[in-house]
Design an enzyme around this catalytic site. Structure first.
Site, mmCIF file in Angstrom:
data_model
loop_
_atom_site.group_PDB
_atom_site.id
_atom_site.type_symbol
_atom_site.label_atom_id
_atom_site.label_comp_id
_atom_site.label_asym_id
_atom_site.label_seq_id
_atom_site.Cartn_x
_atom_site.Cartn_y
_atom_site.Cartn_z
ATOM 1 N N ASP A 111 38.666 37.039 29.075
ATOM 2 C CA ASP A 111 38.265 38.192 29.866
ATOM 3 C C ASP A 111 36.859 37.929 30.444
ATOM 4 O O ASP A 111 36.626 36.896 31.062
ATOM 5 C CB ASP A 111 38.334 39.456 28.996
ATOM 6 C CG ASP A 111 38.067 40.743 29.739
ATOM 7 O OD1 ASP A 111 38.975 41.236 30.430
ATOM 8 O OD2 ASP A 111 36.941 41.257 29.639
ATOM 9 N N HIS B 8 47.243 41.167 27.755
ATOM 10 C CA HIS B 8 45.885 40.719 28.045
ATOM 11 C C HIS B 8 45.162 40.130 26.836
ATOM 12 O O HIS B 8 44.365 39.206 26.984
ATOM 13 C CB HIS B 8 45.084 41.903 28.587
ATOM 14 C CG HIS B 8 43.677 41.562 28.987
ATOM 15 N ND1 HIS B 8 43.389 40.688 30.019
ATOM 16 C CD2 HIS B 8 42.470 41.970 28.491
ATOM 17 C CE1 HIS B 8 42.070 40.580 30.151
ATOM 18 N NE2 HIS B 8 41.502 41.347 29.234
#
Length: 319
Positions: free
Chosen positions: A98, A298
């Site tokens: 991320d 994610h």
């Protein structure tokens, strides 16, 4: 695996670490902590590496500068440069997820002498574009498409963190749930917000911690963010335009260190950053793997710890 605090250049950083051998830094994203890498710290230590996962600037047990401007990409890369020195190493492999991936890519881009290889998870390398500040470009694209605001645009507001600070448990529960691979298509976040709808309001109240998130692990996240708040993490987003201005010297520069990219097939980030996956080979001149994990969302290093650990260990061992 142990936790300790290390004094670096103007910042004291809390890290979890294990193992001996070549240094591997593991950089978390939003809204995570160093403990998001606990499975990889253990696996890489067993594979013969010194694995270190810091709480990044503004997060958890690491110092939290009050000034928004002190969360620029140059500060974040500088923190990792000095952490390598403080750990007594001459070089390191850097891995990021991320926002941590953005930092990792820039570590390899700006200091290839120090960071001998790089792996990014979920967020591909995105080269600097000479088209003006990124947030203005985001707004133009989303408005033209009638998509509302990308959550990154909303995070630019000086008070955007207050909604999360008011109820860290709900904020974390909703964010982890809505970006997880197990969440249904209708409940998974798109990242785009209609006018008048906040990020928290855009996620169903039935959101629960993902199945891979043990209650004690979730409680540790809640305690950390209740103590440190969300201002520092959102200051990273508020520096996006500042980062663009600071990195003109990197225009058209490519990453020439050995590299690896991993992403979950169902990662919502692919809806607005996926185009950069296609062009990775043009910017990573020694790209040794581009892996899509089927069905994953994610939070892949936590959702698919064994697969991610094996991919990272294999990549590093082959350097």
């Amino acid at each position: 695996m142990q936790t300790r605090r290390i004094a670096t250049d103007g910042l004291t950083q809390q890290v979890i670490e294990a193992g001996e051998g070549p240094l591997v830094l593991l950089l978390h994203g939003f809204p995570e902590l160093g403990v998001s890498w606990r499975a990889q710290v253990e696996a890489l230590a067993e594979a013969g590496f010194h694995a270190v996962a810091p709480d990044m600037r503004g997060y958890g047990g690491t110092d939290r500068p009050a000034d928004e401007a002190e969360h620029s990409i140059l500060h974040l890369v500088g923190d990792m440069v000095d952490l390598v020195r403080a750990l007594g190493a001459d070089q390191a492999v850097v891995v990021g997820h991320d926002w941590g991936a953005v930092v990792a890519w820039h570590c390899a881009l700006t200091r290839p002498d120090l960071f001998r290889a790089v792996a990014g998870l979920s967020v591909p390398f995105q080269p600097r574009r000479p088209k003006g500040p990124p947030t203005a470009a985001m707004a133009a694209i989303t408005k033209r498409a009638g998509l509302g605001d990308l959550y990154i645009e909303r995070f630019q507001a000086a008070d955007a963190h207050l909604e999360m600070d008011a109820d860290p448990a709900t904020a974390l529960r909703k964010m982890f749930w809505s970006f997880d691979g197990a969440t249904s298509d209708t409940d998974q976040s798109t990242g785009f917000l209609p006018d008048g709808v906040s990020l928290m309001d855009s996620v169903s109240d039935r959101a629960a911690p993902p199945p891979w998130m043990e209650p004690a692990h979730f409680d540790a996240y809640v305690a950390a963010f209740a103590a440190s708040g969300f201002k520092g993490p959102l200051d990273w987003y508020r520096c996006i335009d500042r980062n663009w201005a600071l990195t003109a010297f990197l225009q058209d520069r490519r990453i020439d260190r050995p590299s690896l990219f991993l992403v979950g097939e169902r990662d919502p980030v692919r809806r607005y950053a996926g185009a950069h996956e296609t062009g990775l080979k043009d910017w990573l001149t020694d790209l040794r793997g581009q892996v899509v994990l089927p069905g994953a969302g994610h939070w892949i290093q936590q959702e698919r710890p064994e697969e991610v650990s094996a991919a990272l260990a294999g990549f590093i061992q082959e350097l």
